[in-house]
Design an enzyme around this catalytic site. Structure first.
Site, mmCIF file in Angstrom:
data_model
loop_
_atom_site.group_PDB
_atom_site.id
_atom_site.type_symbol
_atom_site.label_atom_id
_atom_site.label_comp_id
_atom_site.label_asym_id
_atom_site.label_seq_id
_atom_site.Cartn_x
_atom_site.Cartn_y
_atom_site.Cartn_z
ATOM 1 N NE ARG A 1 -1.724 -2.355 2.733
ATOM 2 C CZ ARG A 1 -1.873 -3.637 2.408
ATOM 3 N NH1 ARG A 1 -2.932 -4.033 1.778
ATOM 4 N NH2 ARG A 1 -0.961 -4.540 2.734
ATOM 5 C CE LYS B 1 26.810 -3.953 -7.939
ATOM 6 N NZ LYS B 1 27.092 -2.980 -9.017
ATOM 7 N NE ARG C 1 7.474 0.640 4.685
ATOM 8 C CZ ARG C 1 6.241 0.157 4.625
ATOM 9 N NH1 ARG C 1 6.038 -1.084 4.228
ATOM 10 N NH2 ARG C 1 5.206 0.913 4.953
ATOM 11 C CG HIS D 1 4.105 4.021 8.463
ATOM 12 N ND1 HIS D 1 4.157 4.881 7.373
ATOM 13 C CD2 HIS D 1 3.684 2.823 7.979
ATOM 14 C CE1 HIS D 1 3.783 4.218 6.292
ATOM 15 N NE2 HIS D 1 3.494 2.968 6.639
#
Ligand code: NCD
Length: 330
Positions: free
Chosen positions: A78, A108, A129, A157
């Site tokens: 979402r 890497k 995120r 959040h």
């Protein structure tokens, strides 16, 4: 009531650049603590305008020529999709690094700082995120363009909390005076951390329902208590269901457990069923940030009080308002 729980994280180092009025232009969005009520009502107003615009004409050219990078070090459906949809409906474009950073140079060994300093060369705003608390702040320390926190580990959040609060406002007409019950993983769930910190600005009663080991972190409990809010904790949904105006249900955050046996013990503790819903108010709403993994029975989906898919849609309008705001298109 509040026993000693070890502080889970330290929010002191999160920059609290207060955003006031419609002064979103050029700002990072790292924590809900940045928003005052005036700014919240401005964002909600813009989100309503976005909703009307999408309904009428689908999209606009407001962000034509602008590029958003979605950089996701953790899974998402979402949050990433709604940011992409938001950007594209406003005429902008997206660099999507959402299919697993294993395909980027992160695999890497590139540091977050270097990845951010690279991606900002191509884009105007970055949505991040990441599994570490404070990672969005780290990114913001390095970047010259706005960073939007789409979840920093078990920290915050903020854009989810904005869409949660917007949904409550749109569904129930007001926020002040409500009883908001949060159920499930209050310890590791970043959505409930941000939503609680946002609700501190309102006159609401909070009811926290969780297993003992998943109680709301002390640092957030202290904020609530300092604000003089009415708050109670319990292990049982039955204690809150009759009086709640909002039932905010969450998933037990399996990925945060170091001991999976402990997860197994608590994972099926709560399930909202039609029988439980019978005891709730007629005008109560059920919210969930999703994904759900058994906390709400599918039979509840048909109940008009189940607002979680309407909540999903609101996420796009809120993120359209935020992108337009930070990119200075007020
Ligand atoms: C949440 C998250 O990632 O914190 N999902 C979301 O953004 N809607 C909730 C969760 O994963 O349980």
């Amino acid at each position: 009531m509040v026993k000693s729980l070890a502080p889970l994280f330290d929010l002191q180092n999160i920059a609290r650049v207060l955003i006031t009025g419609n002064g979103l232009a050029g700002q990072d969005i790292l924590s809900v603590s940045q928003f005052d009520r005036e700014t919240l009502s401005y964002i909600f107003g813009r989100a309503r305008e976005m909703r009307e615009m999408v309904k009428k004409i689908g999209g606009a050219d407001l962000l034509k020529g602008y590029v958003l990078t979605c950089l996701f070090y953790e899974p998402s459906t979402r949050t990433s999709a709604s940011f992409i949809a938001a950007m594209e409906r406003l005429g902008g474009s997206v660099i999507p690094i959402t299919q697993g950073v294993q395909f980027s140079s992160v695999s890497k060994g590139e540091t977050l700082a270097d990845t951010i300093r690279t991606l900002e060369q191509y884009s105007d705003v970055i949505v991040l995120r990441h599994p570490d608390i404070g990672s969005a702040q780290t990114a913001a320390d390095y970047a010259d363009i706005p960073i939007i926190n789409a979840g920093d580990g078990t920290g915050e959040h903020p854009t989810q909390a904005l869409l949660d609060l917007f949904t409550i406002r749109e569904e129930l007409g007001t926020v002040d005076g409500l009883k908001v019950a949060m159920v499930g993983d209050l310890r590791y769930g970043r959505t409930v951390h941000s939503l609680t910190k946002l609700l501190v600005q309102y006159d609401v009663s909070l009811r926290f329902v969780s297993p003992e080991i998943l109680r709301m972190p002390m640092v957030i409990m202290n904020e609530i208590i300092d604000a003089g809010m009415d708050v109670r904790e319990t292990h049982d949904v039955a204690d809150v269901i009759e009086n709640a105006d909002v039932l905010y249900v969450t998933r037990v955050q399996k990925e945060r457990f170091t001991d999976l046996a402990q997860y197994e013990e608590v994972k099926d503790q709560y399930e909202i069923t039609p029988e439980i819903m019978e005891k709730a108010k007629d005008k109560m709403i059920v919210l969930h940030p999703l994904p759900r993994v058994g906390e709400i029975h599918y039979a509840v989906d048909h109940d008009p009080r189940a607002a979680y898919f309407r909540q999903v849609k609101n996420g796009m309008y809120i993120r359209m308002a935020l992108l337009a705001g930070v990119l200075g298109k007020a």
